[in-house]
Design a protein around this motif. Sequence first.
Motif, PDB file in Angstrom:
ATOM      1  N   MET A  54      16.987   9.658  -3.582  1.00  0.00           N
ATOM      2  CA  MET A  54      15.983   8.612  -3.788  1.00  0.00           C
ATOM      3  C   MET A  54      16.539   7.667  -4.854  1.00  0.00           C
ATOM      4  SD  MET A  54      12.539  10.962  -3.562  1.00  0.00           S
ATOM      5  CE  MET A  54      11.361   9.620  -3.451  1.00  0.00           C
ATOM      6  N   ALA A  55      17.409   6.780  -4.437  1.00  0.00           N
ATOM      7  CA  ALA A  55      18.189   5.942  -5.352  1.00  0.00           C
ATOM      8  C   ALA A  55      17.349   5.038  -6.243  1.00  0.00           C
ATOM      9  CB  ALA A  55      19.190   5.107  -4.564  1.00  0.00           C
ATOM     10  N   ASN A  56      16.144   4.673  -5.838  1.00  0.00           N
ATOM     11  CA  ASN A  56      15.298   3.784  -6.641  1.00  0.00           C
ATOM     12  C   ASN A  56      14.308   4.521  -7.527  1.00  0.00           C
ATOM     13  OD1 ASN A  56      16.420   1.391  -5.573  1.00  0.00           O
ATOM     14  ND2 ASN A  56      15.207   1.643  -3.724  1.00  0.00           N
ATOM     15  N   LEU A  57      14.249   5.844  -7.396  1.00  0.00           N
ATOM     16  CA  LEU A  57      13.298   6.641  -8.168  1.00  0.00           C
ATOM     17  C   LEU A  57      13.604   6.544  -9.658  1.00  0.00           C
ATOM     18  CD1 LEU A  57      10.938   8.691  -8.024  1.00  0.00           C
ATOM     19  CD2 LEU A  57      12.679  10.489  -7.978  1.00  0.00           C
ATOM     20  N   GLN A  58      12.578   6.168 -10.450  1.00  0.00           N
ATOM     21  CA  GLN A  58      12.747   6.026 -11.892  1.00  0.00           C
ATOM     22  C   GLN A  58      12.048   7.122 -12.675  1.00  0.00           C
ATOM     23  OE1 GLN A  58      11.567   2.065 -13.022  1.00  0.00           O
ATOM     24  NE2 GLN A  58      13.060   1.115 -11.674  1.00  0.00           N
ATOM     25  N   ALA A 111       0.833  -1.196   0.000  1.00  0.00           N
ATOM     26  CA  ALA A 111       0.000   0.000   0.000  1.00  0.00           C
ATOM     27  C   ALA A 111       0.873   1.253   0.000  1.00  0.00           C
ATOM     28  CB  ALA A 111      -0.901  -0.006   1.225  1.00  0.00           C
ATOM     29  N   SER A 112       0.375   2.296  -0.638  1.00  0.00           N
ATOM     30  CA  SER A 112       1.115   3.548  -0.678  1.00  0.00           C
ATOM     31  C   SER A 112       1.151   4.187   0.700  1.00  0.00           C
ATOM     32  CB  SER A 112       0.471   4.526  -1.661  1.00  0.00           C
ATOM     33  OG  SER A 112       0.666   4.090  -2.969  1.00  0.00           O
ATOM     34  N   LYS A 113       2.257   4.806   0.985  1.00  0.00           N
ATOM     35  CA  LYS A 113       2.418   5.576   2.208  1.00  0.00           C
ATOM     36  C   LYS A 113       2.642   7.015   1.800  1.00  0.00           C
ATOM     37  CE  LYS A 113       4.666   1.706   4.489  1.00  0.00           C
ATOM     38  NZ  LYS A 113       5.908   1.214   5.067  1.00  0.00           N
ATOM     39  N   SER A 116      20.057  20.721  -6.359  1.00  0.00           N
ATOM     40  CA  SER A 116      20.098  19.339  -5.843  1.00  0.00           C
ATOM     41  C   SER A 116      18.719  18.690  -5.745  1.00  0.00           C
ATOM     42  CB  SER A 116      20.783  19.291  -4.471  1.00  0.00           C
ATOM     43  OG  SER A 116      22.098  19.769  -4.552  1.00  0.00           O
ATOM     44  N   MET A 117      17.764  19.183  -6.475  1.00  0.00           N
ATOM     45  CA  MET A 117      16.388  18.687  -6.403  1.00  0.00           C
ATOM     46  C   MET A 117      16.293  17.183  -6.643  1.00  0.00           C
ATOM     47  SD  MET A 117      13.221  20.428  -8.379  1.00  0.00           S
ATOM     48  CE  MET A 117      11.571  19.790  -8.376  1.00  0.00           C
ATOM     49  N   PHE A 118      17.034  16.678  -7.631  1.00  0.00           N
ATOM     50  CA  PHE A 118      17.042  15.247  -7.933  1.00  0.00           C
ATOM     51  C   PHE A 118      18.443  14.642  -7.768  1.00  0.00           C
ATOM     52  CE2 PHE A 118      13.525  16.988 -10.448  1.00  0.00           C
ATOM     53  CZ  PHE A 118      12.497  16.148 -10.073  1.00  0.00           C
ATOM     54  N   ALA A 119      19.319  15.306  -7.057  1.00  0.00           N
ATOM     55  CA  ALA A 119      20.704  14.826  -6.919  1.00  0.00           C
ATOM     56  C   ALA A 119      20.748  13.414  -6.354  1.00  0.00           C
ATOM     57  CB  ALA A 119      21.492  15.766  -6.012  1.00  0.00           C
ATOM     58  N   ASN A 120      21.607  12.606  -6.944  1.00  0.00           N
ATOM     59  CA  ASN A 120      21.840  11.218  -6.516  1.00  0.00           C
ATOM     60  C   ASN A 120      20.632  10.303  -6.681  1.00  0.00           C
ATOM     61  OD1 ASN A 120      24.554  11.764  -5.723  1.00  0.00           O
ATOM     62  ND2 ASN A 120      23.740  12.726  -3.887  1.00  0.00           N
ATOM     63  N   CYS A 121      19.734  10.664  -7.577  1.00  0.00           N
ATOM     64  CA  CYS A 121      18.634   9.760  -7.942  1.00  0.00           C
ATOM     65  C   CYS A 121      19.177   8.895  -9.083  1.00  0.00           C
ATOM     66  CB  CYS A 121      17.402  10.552  -8.370  1.00  0.00           C
ATOM     67  SG  CYS A 121      16.629  11.461  -7.022  1.00  0.00           S
ATOM     68  N   THR A 122      19.997   7.942  -8.732  1.00  0.00           N
ATOM     69  CA  THR A 122      20.791   7.187  -9.699  1.00  0.00           C
ATOM     70  C   THR A 122      19.973   6.295 -10.627  1.00  0.00           C
ATOM     71  OG1 THR A 122      21.217   5.527  -7.998  1.00  0.00           O
ATOM     72  CG2 THR A 122      22.886   7.243  -8.301  1.00  0.00           C
ATOM     73  N   SER A 123      18.721   6.001 -10.284  1.00  0.00           N
ATOM     74  CA  SER A 123      17.861   5.178 -11.140  1.00  0.00           C
ATOM     75  C   SER A 123      16.884   6.004 -11.962  1.00  0.00           C
ATOM     76  CB  SER A 123      17.073   4.176 -10.284  1.00  0.00           C
ATOM     77  OG  SER A 123      17.946   3.313  -9.603  1.00  0.00           O
ATOM     78  N   LEU A 124      16.903   7.316 -11.774  1.00  0.00           N
ATOM     79  CA  LEU A 124      15.967   8.193 -12.477  1.00  0.00           C
ATOM     80  C   LEU A 124      16.207   8.118 -13.978  1.00  0.00           C
ATOM     81  CD1 LEU A 124      13.703  10.306 -12.092  1.00  0.00           C
ATOM     82  CD2 LEU A 124      15.496  12.049 -12.050  1.00  0.00           C
ATOM     83  N   ILE A 125      15.156   7.751 -14.717  1.00  0.00           N
ATOM     84  CA  ILE A 125      15.240   7.575 -16.161  1.00  0.00           C
ATOM     85  C   ILE A 125      14.618   8.762 -16.894  1.00  0.00           C
ATOM     86  CG2 ILE A 125      14.497   6.146 -18.116  1.00  0.00           C
ATOM     87  CD1 ILE A 125      14.489   3.766 -16.109  1.00  0.00           C
ATOM     88  N   ALA A 183       2.272  10.913  -2.481  1.00  0.00           N
ATOM     89  CA  ALA A 183       1.941   9.494  -2.348  1.00  0.00           C
ATOM     90  C   ALA A 183       3.019   8.655  -3.012  1.00  0.00           C
ATOM     91  CB  ALA A 183       0.588   9.206  -2.979  1.00  0.00           C
ATOM     92  N   VAL A 184       3.801   7.969  -2.209  1.00  0.00           N
ATOM     93  CA  VAL A 184       4.844   7.058  -2.681  1.00  0.00           C
ATOM     94  C   VAL A 184       4.916   5.908  -1.694  1.00  0.00           C
ATOM     95  CG1 VAL A 184       6.206   8.842  -3.820  1.00  0.00           C
ATOM     96  CG2 VAL A 184       6.686   8.268  -1.457  1.00  0.00           C
ATOM     97  N   ASN A 185       5.585   4.817  -2.071  1.00  0.00           N
ATOM     98  CA  ASN A 185       5.725   3.701  -1.143  1.00  0.00           C
ATOM     99  C   ASN A 185       6.568   4.096   0.056  1.00  0.00           C
ATOM    100  OD1 ASN A 185       4.087   2.048  -2.610  1.00  0.00           O
ATOM    101  ND2 ASN A 185       5.741   1.134  -3.766  1.00  0.00           N
ATOM    102  N   SER A 186       7.625   4.818  -0.160  1.00  0.00           N
ATOM    103  CA  SER A 186       8.443   5.437   0.884  1.00  0.00           C
ATOM    104  C   SER A 186       9.462   6.294   0.171  1.00  0.00           C
ATOM    105  CB  SER A 186       9.141   4.395   1.762  1.00  0.00           C
ATOM    106  OG  SER A 186      10.221   3.808   1.081  1.00  0.00           O
ATOM    107  N   LYS A 187      10.007   7.283   0.825  1.00  0.00           N
ATOM    108  CA  LYS A 187      10.982   8.138   0.153  1.00  0.00           C
ATOM    109  C   LYS A 187      12.161   7.314  -0.320  1.00  0.00           C
ATOM    110  CE  LYS A 187      13.863  12.181   0.395  1.00  0.00           C
ATOM    111  NZ  LYS A 187      14.428  13.277   1.113  1.00  0.00           N
ATOM    112  N   LYS A 188      12.642   6.439   0.519  1.00  0.00           N
ATOM    113  CA  LYS A 188      13.818   5.639   0.187  1.00  0.00           C
ATOM    114  C   LYS A 188      13.556   4.666  -0.960  1.00  0.00           C
ATOM    115  CE  LYS A 188      16.730   2.061   2.140  1.00  0.00           C
ATOM    116  NZ  LYS A 188      16.844   1.132   3.250  1.00  0.00           N
ATOM    117  N   ASP A 189      12.390   4.054  -0.980  1.00  0.00           N
ATOM    118  CA  ASP A 189      12.099   2.997  -1.940  1.00  0.00           C
ATOM    119  C   ASP A 189      11.233   3.421  -3.117  1.00  0.00           C
ATOM    120  OD1 ASP A 189      13.530   1.157  -0.374  1.00  0.00           O
ATOM    121  OD2 ASP A 189      11.784   0.822   0.890  1.00  0.00           O
ATOM    122  N   ALA A 190      10.892   4.690  -3.211  1.00  0.00           N
ATOM    123  CA  ALA A 190       9.990   5.152  -4.266  1.00  0.00           C
ATOM    124  C   ALA A 190      10.545   4.843  -5.648  1.00  0.00           C
ATOM    125  CB  ALA A 190       9.761   6.648  -4.137  1.00  0.00           C
ATOM    126  N   ILE A 191       9.674   4.363  -6.513  1.00  0.00           N
ATOM    127  CA  ILE A 191      10.025   4.106  -7.905  1.00  0.00           C
ATOM    128  C   ILE A 191       9.449   5.219  -8.774  1.00  0.00           C
ATOM    129  CG2 ILE A 191       9.699   2.542  -9.857  1.00  0.00           C
ATOM    130  CD1 ILE A 191       9.755   0.251  -7.812  1.00  0.00           C
TER     131      ILE A 191
END
Length: 127
Positions: free
Chosen positions: A44-48, A3-5, A66-75, A15-23
């Motif tokens: 948010m390393a998992n953010l796509q 469920a979304s948190k 730095s709005m999206f800094a280190n969002c290494t999965s962001l496509i 609305a995301v699953n969690s900040k850390k795990d958000a896709i």
Amino acid sequence: MQASKAWEYDGFTFAVNSKKDAITIYVPNGTKMKGSLHGAFQDMANLQSVTGFACFDTSECTEMSSMFANCTSLIAVDAPNMKTDNVLTTNKMFFNCASLEHIDLTKCNMQKVVDMSEMFSDCFKAI
């Protein structure tokens, strides 16, 4: 499916699953930000992807560094109508977004920006 948190930033809830795990982050209609979005989605390393920027009122924002800094999965970031008329800093906005392939900022007004340093630094796939 989990469920979304809610994840909160500066009094706004996303609305995301969690900040850390958000896709994916969807910005709710009518969301208005003022002042700074510094580091809003940072690390948010998992953010796509991020969607809903058409409904995200950033007309009173002055900082997006730095709005999206280190969002290494962001496509992809689709933000063709993001209001940037009053933004002064975008340094490291997409720093280390190594997977970033698509970004649409076509209608963004960046005329007042005074610091764009390293805005796309370490974005190896971005064209």
